[in-house]
Design a protein around this motif. Structure first.
Motif, PDB file in Angstrom:
ATOM      1  N   TRP A   1      34.764  31.411 -14.854  1.00  0.00           N
ATOM      2  CA  TRP A   1      33.125  31.558 -14.720  1.00  0.00           C
ATOM      3  C   TRP A   1      32.620  32.612 -14.819  1.00  0.00           C
ATOM      4  CZ3 TRP A   1      30.859  27.247 -16.274  1.00  0.00           C
ATOM      5  CH2 TRP A   1      31.556  26.167 -16.012  1.00  0.00           C
ATOM      6  N   GLY A   2      33.038  33.812 -14.235  1.00  0.00           N
ATOM      7  CA  GLY A   2      32.661  35.187 -14.266  1.00  0.00           C
ATOM      8  C   GLY A   2      32.766  35.649 -15.637  1.00  0.00           C
ATOM      9  N   ALA A   3      33.937  35.389 -16.485  1.00  0.00           N
ATOM     10  CA  ALA A   3      34.037  36.029 -17.717  1.00  0.00           C
ATOM     11  C   ALA A   3      33.368  35.028 -18.623  1.00  0.00           C
ATOM     12  CB  ALA A   3      35.541  35.827 -18.120  1.00  0.00           C
ATOM     13  N   LEU A   4      33.157  33.791 -18.470  1.00  0.00           N
ATOM     14  CA  LEU A   4      32.221  32.951 -19.490  1.00  0.00           C
ATOM     15  C   LEU A   4      30.842  33.428 -19.411  1.00  0.00           C
ATOM     16  CD1 LEU A   4      33.421  29.413 -19.125  1.00  0.00           C
ATOM     17  CD2 LEU A   4      33.746  30.906 -21.148  1.00  0.00           C
ATOM     18  N   ILE A   5      30.293  33.506 -18.211  1.00  0.00           N
ATOM     19  CA  ILE A   5      28.808  34.077 -18.064  1.00  0.00           C
ATOM     20  C   ILE A   5      28.669  35.125 -18.485  1.00  0.00           C
ATOM     21  CG2 ILE A   5      27.115  34.750 -16.227  1.00  0.00           C
ATOM     22  CD1 ILE A   5      28.183  32.115 -14.747  1.00  0.00           C
ATOM     23  N   GLU A   6      29.435  36.331 -18.166  1.00  0.00           N
ATOM     24  CA  GLU A   6      29.285  37.633 -18.719  1.00  0.00           C
ATOM     25  C   GLU A   6      29.542  37.813 -20.130  1.00  0.00           C
ATOM     26  OE1 GLU A   6      30.437  41.454 -15.787  1.00  0.00           O
ATOM     27  OE2 GLU A   6      32.282  40.354 -16.293  1.00  0.00           O
ATOM     28  N   GLY A   7      30.367  37.039 -20.886  1.00  0.00           N
ATOM     29  CA  GLY A   7      30.756  37.177 -22.231  1.00  0.00           C
ATOM     30  C   GLY A   7      31.814  38.181 -22.483  1.00  0.00           C
TER      31      GLY A   7
ATOM     32  N   GLY B   1      30.327  29.362 -10.060  1.00  0.00           N
ATOM     33  CA  GLY B   1      29.322  29.241 -11.442  1.00  0.00           C
ATOM     34  C   GLY B   1      28.168  29.653 -10.742  1.00  0.00           C
ATOM     35  N   PRO B   2      27.381  28.938  -9.992  1.00  0.00           N
ATOM     36  CA  PRO B   2      26.105  29.526  -9.615  1.00  0.00           C
ATOM     37  C   PRO B   2      26.081  30.747  -9.145  1.00  0.00           C
ATOM     38  CG  PRO B   2      26.497  27.106  -8.842  1.00  0.00           C
ATOM     39  CD  PRO B   2      27.921  27.766  -9.378  1.00  0.00           C
ATOM     40  N   LEU B   3      26.933  31.430  -8.272  1.00  0.00           N
ATOM     41  CA  LEU B   3      27.015  32.786  -7.664  1.00  0.00           C
ATOM     42  C   LEU B   3      26.988  33.702  -9.025  1.00  0.00           C
ATOM     43  CD1 LEU B   3      27.073  34.775  -5.457  1.00  0.00           C
ATOM     44  CD2 LEU B   3      29.662  34.973  -5.893  1.00  0.00           C
ATOM     45  N   PHE B   4      27.891  33.729 -10.022  1.00  0.00           N
ATOM     46  CA  PHE B   4      27.966  34.483 -11.036  1.00  0.00           C
ATOM     47  C   PHE B   4      26.650  34.442 -11.791  1.00  0.00           C
ATOM     48  CE2 PHE B   4      32.769  34.389 -10.700  1.00  0.00           C
ATOM     49  CZ  PHE B   4      32.801  35.754 -10.173  1.00  0.00           C
ATOM     50  N   TYR B   5      26.261  33.253 -12.175  1.00  0.00           N
ATOM     51  CA  TYR B   5      24.972  33.280 -12.846  1.00  0.00           C
ATOM     52  C   TYR B   5      23.757  33.680 -12.135  1.00  0.00           C
ATOM     53  CZ  TYR B   5      21.439  30.570 -15.808  1.00  0.00           C
ATOM     54  OH  TYR B   5      20.220  30.785 -16.486  1.00  0.00           O
ATOM     55  N   GLY B   6      23.802  33.172 -10.849  1.00  0.00           N
ATOM     56  CA  GLY B   6      22.647  34.220 -10.271  1.00  0.00           C
ATOM     57  C   GLY B   6      22.727  35.810 -10.376  1.00  0.00           C
ATOM     58  N   LEU B   7      23.904  36.250 -10.277  1.00  0.00           N
ATOM     59  CA  LEU B   7      24.064  37.749 -10.287  1.00  0.00           C
ATOM     60  C   LEU B   7      23.574  38.062 -11.925  1.00  0.00           C
ATOM     61  CD1 LEU B   7      27.328  38.149  -8.534  1.00  0.00           C
ATOM     62  CD2 LEU B   7      25.274  39.075  -7.770  1.00  0.00           C
ATOM     63  N   HIS B   8      24.007  37.163 -12.861  1.00  0.00           N
ATOM     64  CA  HIS B   8      23.632  37.523 -14.391  1.00  0.00           C
ATOM     65  C   HIS B   8      22.110  37.565 -14.220  1.00  0.00           C
ATOM     66  CE1 HIS B   8      23.502  37.289 -18.836  1.00  0.00           C
ATOM     67  NE2 HIS B   8      22.805  36.107 -18.438  1.00  0.00           N
ATOM     68  N   ARG B   9      21.252  36.585 -13.551  1.00  0.00           N
ATOM     69  CA  ARG B   9      19.981  36.473 -14.163  1.00  0.00           C
ATOM     70  C   ARG B   9      19.159  37.581 -13.195  1.00  0.00           C
ATOM     71  NH1 ARG B   9      17.438  33.906 -17.772  1.00  0.00           N
ATOM     72  NH2 ARG B   9      15.757  33.343 -16.208  1.00  0.00           N
ATOM     73  N   LEU B  10      19.839  38.225 -12.187  1.00  0.00           N
ATOM     74  CA  LEU B  10      19.322  39.321 -11.562  1.00  0.00           C
ATOM     75  C   LEU B  10      19.587  40.551 -12.105  1.00  0.00           C
ATOM     76  CD1 LEU B  10      20.051  38.150  -7.883  1.00  0.00           C
ATOM     77  CD2 LEU B  10      17.693  38.014  -9.084  1.00  0.00           C
ATOM     78  N   LYS B  11      20.484  40.445 -13.059  1.00  0.00           N
ATOM     79  CA  LYS B  11      20.910  41.756 -13.912  1.00  0.00           C
ATOM     80  C   LYS B  11      21.812  42.753 -12.845  1.00  0.00           C
ATOM     81  CE  LYS B  11      16.851  41.954 -16.683  1.00  0.00           C
ATOM     82  NZ  LYS B  11      17.695  41.087 -17.958  1.00  0.00           N
ATOM     83  N   LEU B  12      22.640  42.201 -12.142  1.00  0.00           N
ATOM     84  CA  LEU B  12      23.489  42.641 -11.224  1.00  0.00           C
ATOM     85  C   LEU B  12      25.047  42.306 -11.603  1.00  0.00           C
ATOM     86  CD1 LEU B  12      21.998  41.665  -7.756  1.00  0.00           C
ATOM     87  CD2 LEU B  12      21.775  43.881  -8.912  1.00  0.00           C
ATOM     88  N   LEU B  13      25.370  41.610 -12.864  1.00  0.00           N
ATOM     89  CA  LEU B  13      26.590  41.378 -13.259  1.00  0.00           C
ATOM     90  C   LEU B  13      27.298  42.355 -14.150  1.00  0.00           C
ATOM     91  CD1 LEU B  13      28.706  39.408 -12.841  1.00  0.00           C
ATOM     92  CD2 LEU B  13      27.772  38.011 -14.585  1.00  0.00           C
ATOM     93  N   ARG B  14      26.541  42.490 -15.224  1.00  0.00           N
ATOM     94  CA  ARG B  14      27.337  43.343 -16.350  1.00  0.00           C
ATOM     95  C   ARG B  14      26.652  44.749 -16.282  1.00  0.00           C
ATOM     96  NH1 ARG B  14      29.793  40.858 -21.791  1.00  0.00           N
ATOM     97  NH2 ARG B  14      30.583  43.073 -22.781  1.00  0.00           N
ATOM     98  N   VAL B  15      27.475  45.620 -16.798  1.00  0.00           N
ATOM     99  CA  VAL B  15      26.830  47.002 -17.176  1.00  0.00           C
ATOM    100  C   VAL B  15      26.304  47.120 -18.530  1.00  0.00           C
ATOM    101  CG1 VAL B  15      28.634  48.237 -15.575  1.00  0.00           C
ATOM    102  CG2 VAL B  15      29.232  47.775 -18.046  1.00  0.00           C
ATOM    103  N   SER B  16      25.424  48.240 -18.727  1.00  0.00           N
ATOM    104  CA  SER B  16      24.688  48.262 -19.913  1.00  0.00           C
ATOM    105  C   SER B  16      25.880  48.511 -21.191  1.00  0.00           C
ATOM    106  CB  SER B  16      23.809  49.494 -19.731  1.00  0.00           C
ATOM    107  OG  SER B  16      24.431  50.496 -19.803  1.00  0.00           O
ATOM    108  N   GLY B  17      25.437  48.357 -22.403  1.00  0.00           N
ATOM    109  CA  GLY B  17      26.321  48.456 -23.314  1.00  0.00           C
ATOM    110  C   GLY B  17      26.680  49.952 -23.548  1.00  0.00           C
ATOM    111  N   ASP B  18      25.691  50.835 -23.531  1.00  0.00           N
ATOM    112  CA  ASP B  18      26.042  52.230 -23.493  1.00  0.00           C
ATOM    113  C   ASP B  18      27.212  52.718 -22.298  1.00  0.00           C
ATOM    114  OD1 ASP B  18      24.477  52.601 -25.598  1.00  0.00           O
ATOM    115  OD2 ASP B  18      22.732  53.315 -24.231  1.00  0.00           O
ATOM    116  N   ASP B  19      26.985  52.070 -21.029  1.00  0.00           N
ATOM    117  CA  ASP B  19      28.016  52.473 -20.203  1.00  0.00           C
ATOM    118  C   ASP B  19      29.443  51.837 -20.309  1.00  0.00           C
ATOM    119  OD1 ASP B  19      26.032  53.761 -18.768  1.00  0.00           O
ATOM    120  OD2 ASP B  19      25.802  52.168 -17.157  1.00  0.00           O
ATOM    121  N   GLU B  20      29.400  50.514 -20.959  1.00  0.00           N
ATOM    122  CA  GLU B  20      30.703  50.037 -21.494  1.00  0.00           C
ATOM    123  C   GLU B  20      31.251  50.600 -22.313  1.00  0.00           C
ATOM    124  OE1 GLU B  20      32.356  45.356 -22.861  1.00  0.00           O
ATOM    125  OE2 GLU B  20      30.087  45.772 -22.116  1.00  0.00           O
ATOM    126  N   LYS B  21      30.713  51.194 -23.329  1.00  0.00           N
ATOM    127  CA  LYS B  21      31.239  51.672 -24.618  1.00  0.00           C
ATOM    128  C   LYS B  21      31.587  53.533 -24.049  1.00  0.00           C
ATOM    129  CE  LYS B  21      27.552  51.039 -27.088  1.00  0.00           C
ATOM    130  NZ  LYS B  21      26.829  51.141 -28.132  1.00  0.00           N
TER     131      LYS B  21
END
Length: 516
Positions: free
Chosen positions: A222-228, A442-462
């Protein structure tokens, strides 16, 4: 079993039970000495079992080093420091949350079938049923589940998300699951104290194919699915682009450390070793033999899975890949963990062979679904863990089930002549764990995603999280010509035109930024 002595019985053998007689005094004296000797033997037995459990806990905890090495080798060099820190965090945050809440939710008896209600903060520990060694062993299991999940969401997850999910998983989600299947009060436990067993059997998950591996794997799903997927994992046409880990050496080192730790994970789950079985063996066969058999089945399943993966991948892709073999090895271990104590050694070979193909099939499905798990943790622990539960329902031996779980006439494997009730209980466990983890993580990861606490920015990732989030790269060395430090080159972010019409295998994003 403790020895008991009655002075009146001893005195009666000499035909005198009068309180003041010499025979009565002698009998009292002898009984006192025998009782003292019996107590010493009882104390020694407790010490031996406690030492065995502590040593097993140390072995299971050493698996954290294996996870760390495996994770580090499986990610790109620019994210090494990040993934290593998350492994430390799993152990540290998990230690506090499991101490405060997790252990009580899991084993706080007396309780109901859903959740434990005692031992919060280890209050009233030790007791006649629980000692500190048992807590330490169960904590090592809890942080193993959290470590599995961290691999699924590696290279793109914010540090605060690791802290939140790790504490929640080890403090609530995992303990509830372990209560269901391992506690004497759990609704599906084969050791349920009131004898009211699911399908007259209970679900046999001896060391945690479901409780540990499926929980960690489905949480990672669920973490990987919600993050993409990671940037660059799939090209413009949706084709898979290999984002290979930077060190096969670390992967192999981590796999061997995990293999070593598994001898605490599976054999250690007996919790005690100084126990005889009433089978007329003359004393040479007891729980110590079952411990040895469990180590053998563990070894055979992992070895078979590794060899099956080696030759299967050679036929499928045309080369010998050590990383694939290591993943196959670990998939075999994850599968046998459920039935390791109740199956024959030859059945463990069947388990390992099938688990290798389960992992290959799950990886193929992940590619078709555009699912990105850098360590194949969801496929390995979730898929192979589920197969391990089913395998136990098919191949559990009647003799071993009776020995390990006590009593006689217990349900056993369908292929071994059983009536299918154990298999039904195993299927219920697969569904229950999948549903519970989905409903919580599932709801925990989705909540983190909606709060923008889950995934780093694209620039940071690259650029890589070591540089952007942790103050520098993991690998720094000194040139022989002087003291000036030299670090790996940092990607500039500029566009690099590909030489060929198809993307190169190391393309890191859709703009062509090279991977590091």
């Amino acid at each position: 079993m403790a020895f008991t002595c009655s002075a009146s019985d001893l005195a009666s053998l000499a035909n005198s039970t009068a309180p003041g007689s010499d025979n009565a005094l002698l009998a009292t004296f002898l009984c006192g000495r025998l009782d003292a000797i019996s107590n010493k033997f009882t104390d020694t037995a407790h010490a031996v079992d406690s030492t065995y459990l502590l040593f097993s806990a140390y072995l299971v905890f050493s698996m954290q080093l294996g996870f760390a090495m495996l994770c580090a080798g499986s990610v790109r060099a620019k994210n090494t420091m990040n993934i290593m820190l998350t492994n430390v965090l799993d152990a540290a945050a998990g230690g506090i949350s499991y101490y405060l809440f997790g252990f009580a939710f899991a084993f706080g008896a007396p309780s109901n079938g859903f959740v434990g209600r005692h031992f919060f903060g280890l209050k009233k520990v030790p007791s006649d049923s629980v000692d500190y060694s048992f807590f330490l062993y169960q904590w090592a299991f809890a942080i193993a589940a959290a470590g599995i999940t961290s691999g699924s969401i590696a290279e793109r997850t914010q540090f605060v998300a690791y802290l939140i999910y790790s504490s929640f998983l080890t403090g609530f989600v995992y303990p509830i699951t372990s209560h269901w299947f391992w506690s004497g009060d759990g609704w599906a436990s084969p050791s349920r104290s009131d004898g009211n067993l699911l399908f007259g059997s209970g679900a046999i998950d001896f060391a945690g194919s479901g409780v540990v591996h499926m929980v960690g794997g489905i949480a990672g799903l669920w973490g990987a699915l919600i993050e993409g997927p990671r940037i660059g994992r799939f090209d413009h046409a949706g084709r898979v682009v290999a984002l290979r880990g930077h060190s096969a050496s670390l992967v192999v080192l981590g796999s061997f450390l995990l293999w070593f730790g598994w001898y605490g994970f599976n054999p250690g789950s007996f919790l005690t070793i100084l126990k005889t079985y009433d089978n007329g063996s003359g004393g040479f066969y007891g729980q110590w033999s079952a411990v040895g058999r469990t180590a053998v089945t563990t070894t055979l399943a992992g070895s078979t899975a590794a060899l099956t993966t080696l030759f299967s991948k050679r036929l499928l892709v045309g080369h010998w890949n050590v990383v694939d073999v290591c993943n196959g090895l670990l998939g075999g271990f994850a599968a046998i963990t459920s039935g390791c104590s109740v199956v024959e050694p030859w059945a463990a070979i069947v388990c390992g062979f099938v688990s290798a193909w389960v992992l290959i099939g799950c990886n193929k499905l992940a590619e078709l679904a555009k699912f990105d798990d850098p360590l194949e943790a969801t496929q390995l622990h979730g898929g192979c863990g589920a197969w391990g539960l089913i395998f136990t329902g098919l191949f559990a031996s009647q003799r071993y089930v009776d020995e390990v779980y006590g009593g006689s006439g217990r349900r056993y494997g369908w292929f071994m002549g059983g009536d299918g009730r154990l298999l039904a209980a195993q299927i219920v466990e697969v569904l229950a764990i999948a549903g519970w983890v989905t409903a919580t993580m599932g709801p925990l990861f989705y909540g983190l995603h909606r709060l923008k606490l889950l995934r780093v920015s694209g620039d940071d990732e690259k650029e890589g999280m070591d540089l952007t989030r942790h103050g520098g790269l993991a690998y720094v060395y000194h040139d022989d010509g002087g003291d000036q430090a030299v670090v790996a080159p940092i990607p500039s972010g500029r566009r690099v035109e590909p030489r060929y019409s198809s993307p190169a295998p190391n393309v890191d994003d859709q703009n062509g930024t090279p991977a590091v």
